[in-house]
Write a protein that holds these residues in place. Structure first.
Motif, PDB file in Angstrom:
ATOM      1  N   PRO A  18       0.822  -1.217   0.000  1.00  0.00           N
ATOM      2  CA  PRO A  18       0.000   0.000   0.000  1.00  0.00           C
ATOM      3  C   PRO A  18       0.853   1.263   0.000  1.00  0.00           C
ATOM      4  CG  PRO A  18      -0.873  -1.563   1.557  1.00  0.00           C
ATOM      5  CD  PRO A  18       0.434  -2.141   1.074  1.00  0.00           C
ATOM      6  N   GLY A  19       0.545   2.158  -0.922  1.00  0.00           N
ATOM      7  CA  GLY A  19       1.249   3.427  -0.992  1.00  0.00           C
ATOM      8  C   GLY A  19       2.636   3.365  -1.598  1.00  0.00           C
ATOM      9  N   LYS A  20       3.010   2.195  -2.101  1.00  0.00           N
ATOM     10  CA  LYS A  20       4.360   2.044  -2.669  1.00  0.00           C
ATOM     11  C   LYS A  20       4.268   1.623  -4.132  1.00  0.00           C
ATOM     12  CE  LYS A  20       6.649   1.048   1.696  1.00  0.00           C
ATOM     13  NZ  LYS A  20       7.625   0.176   2.404  1.00  0.00           N
ATOM     14  N   GLU A  21       5.380   1.725  -4.815  1.00  0.00           N
ATOM     15  CA  GLU A  21       5.397   1.365  -6.223  1.00  0.00           C
ATOM     16  C   GLU A  21       5.475  -0.152  -6.387  1.00  0.00           C
ATOM     17  OE1 GLU A  21       8.821   3.332  -7.815  1.00  0.00           O
ATOM     18  OE2 GLU A  21      10.229   1.901  -6.967  1.00  0.00           O
ATOM     19  N   ARG A  22       5.133  -0.596  -7.564  1.00  0.00           N
ATOM     20  CA  ARG A  22       5.204  -2.016  -7.877  1.00  0.00           C
ATOM     21  C   ARG A  22       6.661  -2.392  -8.144  1.00  0.00           C
ATOM     22  NH1 ARG A  22       0.580  -4.316 -11.765  1.00  0.00           N
ATOM     23  NH2 ARG A  22      -0.535  -3.088 -10.189  1.00  0.00           N
TER      24      ARG A  22
END
Length: 124
Positions: free
Chosen positions: A41-45
């Motif tokens: 959540p809230g982070k890049e892939r």
């Protein structure tokens, strides 16, 4: 055209194991390179693991020695065996496919097809 469906996610305690599956359809699945990415959540892939059509694997440093990628082209399925899971492994895990089996596989931009994702939650 390749369609991908992930399964096998769930809730597990730290130190536990899960095996994710990526079931593919389409004539070109067996010649496609497949990768696993994850997104918290809230982070890049970010990149997790990659396997060529003929089974040559690669891993992110953070999972090397704990995760194992494999494929069964007869079943059009790629697996991600995840052992010794850590809370930091919590994320939605996606599999992705592309025709090119060479380098540059750590960027999500290079993939043509994606699954819908499966949630992995590791409790401490």
């Amino acid at each position: 055209q390749v369609q991908l469906v992930e399964s096998g996610g769930g809730l597990v305690q730290a130190g536990g194991s899960l095996r994710l599956s990526c079931a593919g359809s389409g004539r070109t699945f067996s010649t496609s390179a497949i990768a696993w990415f994850r997104q918290a959540p809230g982070k890049e892939r970010i990149f997790v693991s990659f396997i060529t059509w003929n089974g040559v694997p690669s891993y992110a440093v953070s999972v090397k020695g704990r995760f194992t990628i494999s494929r069964d082209n007869a079943k059009n399925t790629v697996y991600l065996q995840m052992n010794n899971l850590e809370p930091e492994d919590t994320a939605v895990y996606y599999c992705a496919a592309r025709a090119y089996n060479g380098g540059g596989y750590t960027s999500p931009l290079g993939y043509d097809y994606w699954g819908q994702g499966t949630q992995v939650t590791v409790s401490s």
